[in-house]
Design an enzyme around this catalytic site. Structure first.
Site, PDB file in Angstrom:
ATOM      1  N   ARG A  46     -10.150 -56.638 -68.195  1.00  0.00           N
ATOM      2  CA  ARG A  46     -11.027 -55.669 -67.556  1.00  0.00           C
ATOM      3  C   ARG A  46     -12.470 -56.184 -67.617  1.00  0.00           C
ATOM      4  O   ARG A  46     -12.888 -56.772 -68.619  1.00  0.00           O
ATOM      5  CB  ARG A  46     -10.952 -54.305 -68.258  1.00  0.00           C
ATOM      6  N   HIS A 104      -9.649 -58.970 -58.008  1.00  0.00           N
ATOM      7  CA  HIS A 104      -8.686 -58.178 -58.789  1.00  0.00           C
ATOM      8  C   HIS A 104      -7.274 -58.336 -58.229  1.00  0.00           C
ATOM      9  O   HIS A 104      -6.626 -57.354 -57.842  1.00  0.00           O
ATOM     10  CB  HIS A 104      -9.102 -56.696 -58.822  1.00  0.00           C
TER      11      HIS A 104
HETATM   12  P1  NAP Z   1      -0.650 -53.945 -73.863  1.00  0.00           P
HETATM   13  O1  NAP Z   1       0.812 -54.262 -73.833  1.00  0.00           O
HETATM   14  O2  NAP Z   1      -1.094 -52.593 -74.264  1.00  0.00           O
HETATM   15  O3  NAP Z   1      -1.328 -55.047 -74.818  1.00  0.00           O
HETATM   16  C1  NAP Z   1      -2.676 -54.995 -75.181  1.00  0.00           C
HETATM   17  C2  NAP Z   1      -2.952 -56.092 -76.195  1.00  0.00           C
HETATM   18  O4  NAP Z   1      -4.347 -56.068 -76.516  1.00  0.00           O
HETATM   19  C3  NAP Z   1      -2.197 -55.889 -77.524  1.00  0.00           C
HETATM   20  O5  NAP Z   1      -1.772 -57.120 -78.040  1.00  0.00           O
HETATM   21  C4  NAP Z   1      -3.272 -55.261 -78.419  1.00  0.00           C
HETATM   22  O6  NAP Z   1      -3.123 -55.523 -79.808  1.00  0.00           O
HETATM   23  C5  NAP Z   1      -4.499 -55.994 -77.915  1.00  0.00           C
HETATM   24  N1  NAP Z   1      -5.700 -55.248 -78.270  1.00  0.00           N
HETATM   25  C6  NAP Z   1      -6.066 -53.984 -77.907  1.00  0.00           C
HETATM   26  N2  NAP Z   1      -7.227 -53.635 -78.489  1.00  0.00           N
HETATM   27  C7  NAP Z   1      -7.604 -54.700 -79.240  1.00  0.00           C
HETATM   28  C8  NAP Z   1      -8.705 -54.936 -80.097  1.00  0.00           C
HETATM   29  N3  NAP Z   1      -9.660 -54.023 -80.291  1.00  0.00           N
HETATM   30  N4  NAP Z   1      -8.760 -56.129 -80.722  1.00  0.00           N
HETATM   31  C9  NAP Z   1      -7.792 -57.057 -80.555  1.00  0.00           C
HETATM   32  N5  NAP Z   1      -6.719 -56.894 -79.757  1.00  0.00           N
HETATM   33  C10 NAP Z   1      -6.627 -55.721 -79.112  1.00  0.00           C
HETATM   34  O7  NAP Z   1      -1.303 -54.225 -72.420  1.00  0.00           O
HETATM   35  P2  NAP Z   1      -0.781 -55.225 -71.271  1.00  0.00           P
HETATM   36  O8  NAP Z   1       0.301 -54.569 -70.498  1.00  0.00           O
HETATM   37  O9  NAP Z   1      -0.545 -56.559 -71.851  1.00  0.00           O
HETATM   38  O10 NAP Z   1      -2.070 -55.226 -70.319  1.00  0.00           O
HETATM   39  C11 NAP Z   1      -3.327 -55.678 -70.787  1.00  0.00           C
HETATM   40  C12 NAP Z   1      -4.416 -55.302 -69.797  1.00  0.00           C
HETATM   41  O11 NAP Z   1      -4.359 -56.137 -68.659  1.00  0.00           O
HETATM   42  C13 NAP Z   1      -4.302 -53.891 -69.219  1.00  0.00           C
HETATM   43  O12 NAP Z   1      -4.809 -52.922 -70.120  1.00  0.00           O
HETATM   44  C14 NAP Z   1      -5.146 -53.999 -67.977  1.00  0.00           C
HETATM   45  O13 NAP Z   1      -6.472 -53.649 -68.279  1.00  0.00           O
HETATM   46  C15 NAP Z   1      -5.080 -55.484 -67.616  1.00  0.00           C
HETATM   47  N6  NAP Z   1      -4.404 -55.724 -66.328  1.00  0.00           N
HETATM   48  C16 NAP Z   1      -5.062 -56.428 -65.372  1.00  0.00           C
HETATM   49  C17 NAP Z   1      -4.441 -56.686 -64.158  1.00  0.00           C
HETATM   50  C18 NAP Z   1      -5.140 -57.495 -63.095  1.00  0.00           C
HETATM   51  O14 NAP Z   1      -4.652 -57.566 -61.963  1.00  0.00           O
HETATM   52  N7  NAP Z   1      -6.269 -58.126 -63.367  1.00  0.00           N
HETATM   53  C19 NAP Z   1      -3.147 -56.217 -63.916  1.00  0.00           C
HETATM   54  C20 NAP Z   1      -2.511 -55.490 -64.918  1.00  0.00           C
HETATM   55  C21 NAP Z   1      -3.143 -55.241 -66.118  1.00  0.00           C
HETATM   56  P3  NAP Z   1      -1.835 -54.974 -80.628  1.00  0.00           P
HETATM   57  O15 NAP Z   1      -0.696 -55.867 -80.164  1.00  0.00           O
HETATM   58  O16 NAP Z   1      -2.193 -55.207 -82.034  1.00  0.00           O
HETATM   59  O17 NAP Z   1      -1.650 -53.540 -80.224  1.00  0.00           O
END
Ligand code: NAP
Length: 313
Positions: A228, A276
């Site tokens: 993000r 994006h």
């Molecule tokens: P997820 O499964 O919820 O994983 C989030 C990861 O971030 C987890 O490993 C979490 O740690 C870590 N995290 C969260 N807060 C943190 C902090 N303060 N310090 C260190 N690590 C932290 O999410 P996801 O499905 O992988 O998606 C990630 C993000 O990608 C989404 O939230 C979205 O914003 C973005 N996204 C972008 C696109 C695009 O087209 N650009 C598309 C889809 C999603 P833990 O494992 O310890 O919980």
């Protein structure tokens, strides 16, 4: 059976495409856009499917136990639906993870094989071979080891890159050196050649990547931000790019989208701007995931695992 309300602030054509995809994925259900929902059906609804819903519409469905969002990112819904105390289920779709992993590999290779430098050399008609670096010698740092981060780690390892991964809590991911917490971050950054951000936007990750943290990267490292926009402090990033501490940044997400015309990022020679697109929701697979969750709820009353609102993801 009560119809399932579909709530979205997107335009009519997109709403119609979603209703069609969702109806195909669950032919036994009736998916009804909020505007066409009768008052009694609205009162009785226990589950709704949403894509950037209007909070005022959600408030008119008082019986909702849970909502299925069609997006993976949740910062907007967490902010907008503070008055809703049911479960918010986000999209967890292996096809989305595959698409993101493909994008991470593509843009990692773009940096690894020095494509920005060769494009610049061509613009100046300069024949300038650079030394080849083997993937084994290029260390990738992954911020976020969630659904998308773990999928990205898999393809990077397969391509031969050493991968370090950082998360909030301690994690074990096969083949990946994992770190967590503030010390873990500085340690990881100091050994990273290409940093890939797949973090959600939360109060803790907002402005996480500013001068202080990014300065831990070795001189000449690059950044890919597919998480993000507000996780990166843009002015700090530009300063580090200007003095070549960071060689290149590939940015797919921004504080304001579309990226405003006046943004310096558009014309910065060391920045690649993407609109994006690194991993868009696929309507067909997302609808199938929503259908499976709703089927399980209808059969057993099981509500899928929701997001943790206090953590914000
Ligand atoms: P997820 O499964 O919820 O994983 C989030 C990861 O971030 C987890 O490993 C979490 O740690 C870590 N995290 C969260 N807060 C943190 C902090 N303060 N310090 C260190 N690590 C932290 O999410 P996801 O499905 O992988 O998606 C990630 C993000 O990608 C989404 O939230 C979205 O914003 C973005 N996204 C972008 C696109 C695009 O087209 N650009 C598309 C889809 C999603 P833990 O494992 O310890 O919980």
């Amino acid at each position: 059976m009560q119809p399932i309300p579909f709530l979205s602030q997107s335009d009519e054509a997109e709403q119609a495409a979603w209703v069609e995809a969702l109806s195909l994925a669950m032919p036994d259900e009736r998916i009804v856009p909020f505007a066409a929902l009768g008052r009694d059906d609205g009162q009785a609804a226990r589950v709704a499917i949403v894509a950037n819903p209007d909070p005022a519409e959600v408030a008119q469905l008082p019986g909702l136990v849970w909502i299925q969002s069609l997006w993976a990112g949740v910062e907007r819904i967490v902010h907008d639906l503070q008055g809703f105390d049911g479960t918010i289920v986000r999209l967890v779709d292996p096809e989305l993870a595959r698409t993101m992993a493909e994008a991470v590999l593509a843009w990692t290779l773009y940096l690894h094989r020095d494509m920005p430098a060769y494009a610049a050399a061509q613009r100046e008609a300069r024949w300038r071979p650079l030394d080849y670096v083997r993937p084994q010698e290029r260390s990738i740092g992954l911020l976020g080891l969630g659904e998308l981060g773990r999928a990205a780690a898999g393809v990077l390892l397969q391509a031969g890159f050493p991968v370090r991964g950082w998360s909030r809590t301690a994690k074990t991911v096969p083949g990946v050196e994992t770190l967590h917490g503030e010390d873990g971050l500085a340690d990881m950054l100091s050994k990273t050649d290409i940093l890939v951000c797949l973090l959600p936007l939360t109060p803790q990750t907002r402005r996480l990547l500013g001068r202080r943290t990014l300065s831990h990267l070795p001189r000449g490292a690059s950044l890919i931000n597919f998480g993000r926009g507000p996780v990166v402090v843009v002015d700090d990033l530009i300063a580090l790019l200007d003095d070549a501490h960071i060689a290149h940044a590939v940015l797919d997400v921004f504080e304001r989208e579309p990226l405003p015309q006046e943004s310096r990022l558009w014309s910065h020679p060391a920045v690649t701007v993407l609109p994006h697109i690194s991993a868009e929701t696929n309507r067909t697979t997302a609808a199938a995931i929503a259908a499976a969750n709703i089927r399980a709820f209808r059969q057993s009353g099981a509500v899928p695992k929701g997001i943790d609102r206090t953590l914000g993801y």
